[in-house]
Design a protein around this motif. Structure first.
Motif, PDB file in Angstrom:
ATOM      1  N   PRO A 130      -9.443  16.204  32.350  1.00 26.25           N
ATOM      2  CA  PRO A 130      -8.690  14.958  32.513  1.00 26.25           C
ATOM      3  C   PRO A 130      -7.193  15.209  32.620  1.00 26.25           C
ATOM      4  O   PRO A 130      -6.684  16.264  32.229  1.00 26.25           O
ATOM      5  CB  PRO A 130      -9.023  14.198  31.232  1.00 26.25           C
ATOM      6  N   VAL A 131      -6.486  14.214  33.148  1.00 29.19           N
ATOM      7  CA  VAL A 131      -5.024  14.267  33.215  1.00 29.19           C
ATOM      8  C   VAL A 131      -4.474  12.932  32.730  1.00 29.19           C
ATOM      9  O   VAL A 131      -5.107  11.881  32.888  1.00 29.19           O
ATOM     10  CB  VAL A 131      -4.508  14.563  34.641  1.00 29.19           C
ATOM     11  N   LEU A 132      -3.300  12.988  32.116  1.00 31.99           N
ATOM     12  CA  LEU A 132      -2.584  11.779  31.737  1.00 31.99           C
ATOM     13  C   LEU A 132      -1.515  11.502  32.779  1.00 31.99           C
ATOM     14  O   LEU A 132      -0.784  12.409  33.204  1.00 31.99           O
ATOM     15  CB  LEU A 132      -1.933  11.940  30.364  1.00 31.99           C
ATOM     16  N   GLY A 133      -1.408  10.237  33.203  1.00 33.03           N
ATOM     17  CA  GLY A 133      -0.379   9.849  34.159  1.00 33.03           C
ATOM     18  C   GLY A 133       0.828   9.277  33.437  1.00 33.03           C
ATOM     19  O   GLY A 133       0.706   8.659  32.378  1.00 33.03           O
ATOM     20  N   TRP A 134       2.005   9.492  34.033  1.00 34.93           N
ATOM     21  CA  TRP A 134       3.257   9.031  33.435  1.00 34.93           C
ATOM     22  C   TRP A 134       4.129   8.379  34.506  1.00 34.93           C
ATOM     23  O   TRP A 134       4.127   8.794  35.659  1.00 34.93           O
ATOM     24  CB  TRP A 134       4.019  10.189  32.812  1.00 34.93           C
ATOM     25  N   ARG A 135       4.890   7.377  34.091  1.00 36.94           N
ATOM     26  CA  ARG A 135       5.848   6.734  34.966  1.00 36.94           C
ATOM     27  C   ARG A 135       7.194   6.672  34.267  1.00 36.94           C
ATOM     28  O   ARG A 135       7.303   6.223  33.132  1.00 36.94           O
ATOM     29  CB  ARG A 135       5.404   5.320  35.321  1.00 36.94           C
ATOM     30  N   GLY A 136       8.224   7.147  34.953  1.00 38.28           N
ATOM     31  CA  GLY A 136       9.577   7.062  34.428  1.00 38.28           C
ATOM     32  C   GLY A 136      10.490   6.526  35.505  1.00 38.28           C
ATOM     33  O   GLY A 136      10.751   7.224  36.501  1.00 38.28           O
ATOM     34  N   ASP A 137      10.972   5.293  35.370  1.00 42.34           N
ATOM     35  CA  ASP A 137      11.734   4.629  36.431  1.00 42.34           C
ATOM     36  C   ASP A 137      10.903   4.674  37.717  1.00 42.34           C
ATOM     37  O   ASP A 137       9.828   4.126  37.762  1.00 42.34           O
ATOM     38  CB  ASP A 137      13.104   5.282  36.602  1.00 42.34           C
ATOM     39  N   ASP A 138      11.385   5.362  38.763  1.00 37.95           N
ATOM     40  CA  ASP A 138      10.646   5.440  40.022  1.00 37.95           C
ATOM     41  C   ASP A 138       9.918   6.767  40.184  1.00 37.95           C
ATOM     42  O   ASP A 138       9.447   7.095  41.274  1.00 37.95           O
ATOM     43  CB  ASP A 138      11.597   5.248  41.210  1.00 37.95           C
ATOM     44  N   VAL A 139       9.818   7.538  39.125  1.00 35.83           N
ATOM     45  CA  VAL A 139       9.190   8.853  39.176  1.00 35.83           C
ATOM     46  C   VAL A 139       7.820   8.792  38.521  1.00 35.83           C
ATOM     47  O   VAL A 139       7.646   8.171  37.472  1.00 35.83           O
ATOM     48  CB  VAL A 139      10.071   9.912  38.463  1.00 35.83           C
ATOM     49  N   MET A 155      15.664   9.832  30.612  1.00 34.24           N
ATOM     50  CA  MET A 155      14.658   8.961  31.221  1.00 34.24           C
ATOM     51  C   MET A 155      13.532   8.704  30.230  1.00 34.24           C
ATOM     52  O   MET A 155      13.052   9.619  29.573  1.00 34.24           O
ATOM     53  CB  MET A 155      14.089   9.622  32.485  1.00 34.24           C
ATOM     54  N   SER A 156      13.108   7.457  30.100  1.00 37.44           N
ATOM     55  CA  SER A 156      11.975   7.125  29.241  1.00 37.44           C
ATOM     56  C   SER A 156      10.694   7.180  30.062  1.00 37.44           C
ATOM     57  O   SER A 156      10.683   6.860  31.250  1.00 37.44           O
ATOM     58  CB  SER A 156      12.152   5.731  28.635  1.00 37.44           C
ATOM     59  N   TRP A 157       9.610   7.594  29.416  1.00 40.31           N
ATOM     60  CA  TRP A 157       8.339   7.747  30.098  1.00 40.31           C
ATOM     61  C   TRP A 157       7.309   6.794  29.507  1.00 40.31           C
ATOM     62  O   TRP A 157       7.235   6.616  28.296  1.00 40.31           O
ATOM     63  CB  TRP A 157       7.834   9.182  29.979  1.00 40.31           C
ATOM     64  N   HIS A 158       6.501   6.194  30.379  1.00 41.95           N
ATOM     65  CA  HIS A 158       5.409   5.328  29.969  1.00 41.95           C
ATOM     66  C   HIS A 158       4.110   5.901  30.503  1.00 41.95           C
ATOM     67  O   HIS A 158       4.032   6.299  31.669  1.00 41.95           O
ATOM     68  CB  HIS A 158       5.612   3.905  30.503  1.00 41.95           C
ATOM     69  N   CYS A 159       3.093   5.931  29.651  1.00 41.54           N
ATOM     70  CA  CYS A 159       1.802   6.459  30.065  1.00 41.54           C
ATOM     71  C   CYS A 159       1.082   5.438  30.950  1.00 41.54           C
ATOM     72  O   CYS A 159       1.053   4.246  30.638  1.00 41.54           O
ATOM     73  CB  CYS A 159       0.945   6.781  28.845  1.00 41.54           C
ATOM     74  N   THR A 160       0.517   5.915  32.068  1.00 38.68           N
ATOM     75  CA  THR A 160      -0.225   5.039  32.969  1.00 38.68           C
ATOM     76  C   THR A 160      -1.730   5.202  32.813  1.00 38.68           C
ATOM     77  O   THR A 160      -2.499   4.579  33.547  1.00 38.68           O
ATOM     78  CB  THR A 160       0.167   5.307  34.435  1.00 38.68           C
ATOM     79  N   GLY A 161      -2.159   6.050  31.854  1.00 39.57           N
ATOM     80  CA  GLY A 161      -3.578   6.150  31.560  1.00 39.57           C
ATOM     81  C   GLY A 161      -4.182   7.495  31.874  1.00 39.57           C
ATOM     82  O   GLY A 161      -3.542   8.387  32.438  1.00 39.57           O
ATOM     83  N   LEU A 162      -5.436   7.640  31.476  1.00 37.81           N
ATOM     84  CA  LEU A 162      -6.196   8.882  31.669  1.00 37.81           C
ATOM     85  C   LEU A 162      -7.018   8.772  32.944  1.00 37.81           C
ATOM     86  O   LEU A 162      -7.587   7.725  33.242  1.00 37.81           O
ATOM     87  CB  LEU A 162      -7.127   9.093  30.474  1.00 37.81           C
ATOM     88  N   SER A 163      -7.091   9.857  33.704  1.00 39.08           N
ATOM     89  CA  SER A 163      -7.927   9.888  34.902  1.00 39.08           C
ATOM     90  C   SER A 163      -8.630  11.229  35.007  1.00 39.08           C
ATOM     91  O   SER A 163      -8.268  12.197  34.334  1.00 39.08           O
ATOM     92  CB  SER A 163      -7.095   9.616  36.164  1.00 39.08           C
ATOM     93  N   TRP A 164      -9.649  11.259  35.866  1.00 38.83           N
ATOM     94  CA  TRP A 164     -10.477  12.453  36.074  1.00 38.83           C
ATOM     95  C   TRP A 164     -10.517  12.755  37.565  1.00 38.83           C
ATOM     96  O   TRP A 164     -11.505  12.479  38.248  1.00 38.83           O
ATOM     97  CB  TRP A 164     -11.895  12.209  35.542  1.00 38.83           C
ATOM     98  N   PRO A 165      -9.455  13.337  38.126  1.00 35.02           N
ATOM     99  CA  PRO A 165      -9.369  13.482  39.581  1.00 35.02           C
ATOM    100  C   PRO A 165     -10.235  14.572  40.185  1.00 35.02           C
ATOM    101  O   PRO A 165     -10.582  14.501  41.359  1.00 35.02           O
ATOM    102  CB  PRO A 165      -7.884  13.799  39.809  1.00 35.02           C
ATOM    103  N   GLY A 166     -10.596  15.599  39.433  1.00 32.50           N
ATOM    104  CA  GLY A 166     -11.330  16.727  39.996  1.00 32.50           C
ATOM    105  C   GLY A 166     -12.827  16.522  39.994  1.00 32.50           C
ATOM    106  O   GLY A 166     -13.366  15.689  39.267  1.00 32.50           O
ATOM    107  N   GLU A 167     -13.515  17.291  40.823  1.00 30.04           N
ATOM    108  CA  GLU A 167     -14.975  17.218  40.923  1.00 30.04           C
ATOM    109  C   GLU A 167     -15.660  18.442  40.342  1.00 30.04           C
ATOM    110  O   GLU A 167     -16.856  18.439  40.115  1.00 30.04           O
ATOM    111  CB  GLU A 167     -15.397  17.071  42.393  1.00 30.04           C
ATOM    112  N   GLY A 168     -14.920  19.531  40.117  1.00 29.83           N
ATOM    113  CA  GLY A 168     -15.521  20.774  39.670  1.00 29.83           C
ATOM    114  C   GLY A 168     -15.782  20.807  38.182  1.00 29.83           C
ATOM    115  O   GLY A 168     -15.225  20.011  37.409  1.00 29.83           O
ATOM    116  N   PRO A 169     -16.643  21.740  37.728  1.00 31.62           N
ATOM    117  CA  PRO A 169     -16.997  21.830  36.306  1.00 31.62           C
ATOM    118  C   PRO A 169     -15.829  22.222  35.412  1.00 31.62           C
ATOM    119  O   PRO A 169     -15.888  22.013  34.205  1.00 31.62           O
ATOM    120  CB  PRO A 169     -18.096  22.904  36.288  1.00 31.62           C
ATOM    121  N   ALA A 170     -14.778  22.797  35.994  1.00 26.17           N
ATOM    122  CA  ALA A 170     -13.620  23.209  35.192  1.00 26.17           C
ATOM    123  C   ALA A 170     -12.487  22.192  35.259  1.00 26.17           C
ATOM    124  O   ALA A 170     -11.427  22.404  34.660  1.00 26.17           O
ATOM    125  CB  ALA A 170     -13.121  24.579  35.663  1.00 26.17           C
TER     126      ALA A 170
END
Length: 295
Positions: free
Chosen positions: A19-28, A1-16
């Motif tokens: 960031p996370v990188l999102g990935w899309r592979g086919d329907d996953v 399966m090939s993976w494509h990056c969907t970008g950087l996000s900052w989902p958490g609110e705490g000091p620790a």
């Protein structure tokens, strides 16, 4: 399966929460948490393709410019913007919104709005070093407040991203960082009774400082930035800081290099040796070279 990056996000609110990188592979879909001090490396393969609009793939699978931060073809960009708050097409949106004041570095502040449910994620995604809420209410009341501050106080609602990156290079102390936001807050609340929408509830001043979450105070000042990927090109190094969409990578040959992760969306990426360094085009920080979006 090939993976494509969907970008950087900052989902958490705490000091620790980093960031996370999102990935899309086919329907996953999956995410990769990023931690400072760890090495990472990837290689771009093939060509860069449009990421589509509103969660739907581009029907043309169009090739897009390597230096664009949008990663969308003209038609998908039009469709995506047509449903955005910035386009003023959601006047009847019943969800509550918040007005914020954000500071990116000395002399660089802006006013903006975000959905209340998003919390401070919008501010971290923009790279705001310090921010405070100003008020909450319906979308159009928030929009009118934004316009009031722009007209009455000369506060911008947009700042070019290259400017944000440039001013965060040498940050003053914590108190100095919040002082400019507090000063703007006091000027803003003084407008109550002179055009301040009645539907907007004023919120108390509370400075939220992201310098620690971004790790900017411990990172060296970068001198080069990635201007775009190329097929077969590698970006690798040790992650030392992050702010907004930017990753700061310490590399053996080029020092600290900044990667705007909006430039890697639309590419198929494969793992690469984390010690391989950078073999994609670089520019001096502040020298441009990227088709910036208003962010």
């Amino acid at each position: 399966m090939s993976w494509h990056c969907t970008g950087l996000s900052w989902p958490g609110e705490g000091p620790a929460d980093g960031p996370v990188l999102g990935w899309r592979g086919d329907d996953v879909r999956r995410v990769s948490a990023l931690a400072y001090g760890r090495e990472l490396g990837f290689r771009a393969e093939g060509e860069r393709h449009c990421v589509g609009a509103r969660g739907n793939p581009c029907p043309l699978v169009a090739v897009v410019p390597v230096r664009s931060t949008g990663a969308r073809c003209p038609e998908c960009a039009r469709l995506d913007r047509a449903h955005s708050v910035a386009a003023d097409t959601l006047a009847d949106d019943p969800r509550p919104y918040r007005v914020y004041l954000a500071w990116f570095g000395p002399g660089t502040v802006k006013v903006g709005i975000t959905r209340e449910a998003r919390g401070g994620a919008r501010l971290r995604e923009q790279g705001a070093v310090v921010f405070s809420w100003l008020g909450r209410g319906p979308l159009m009341a928030a929009r009118r407040t934004e316009e009031l501050l722009r007209a009455a106080l000369g506060v911008p609602d947009r700042i070019p991203y290259a400017r944000k990156r440039a001013v965060r290079g040498g940050l003053p102390g914590t108190e100095e960082r919040s002082a400019e936001v507090e000063g703007l807050y006091r000027r803003a609340v003084a407008l109550e009774g002179t055009g301040w929408p009645k539907a907007l509830e004023r919120l108390p001043f509370e400075a939220v400082d992201h310098a620690g979450i971004f790790a900017l105070t411990s990172a060296g000042a970068p001198v080069r930035a990635v201007s775009g990927l190329v097929g077969g090109g590698v970006v690798a190094g040790r992650l030392v800081a992050a702010a907004g969409p930017d990753l700061y990578l310490e590399t053996p040959a080029d020092g600290t290099v900044v990667l705007d992760t909006r430039l890697i969306t639309g590419w198929q990426l494969a793992a690469a040796d984390a010690r391989a360094g950078v073999s994609v085009p670089l520019v001096a920080v502040g020298a441009g070279g990227v088709q910036d979006g208003l962010f």
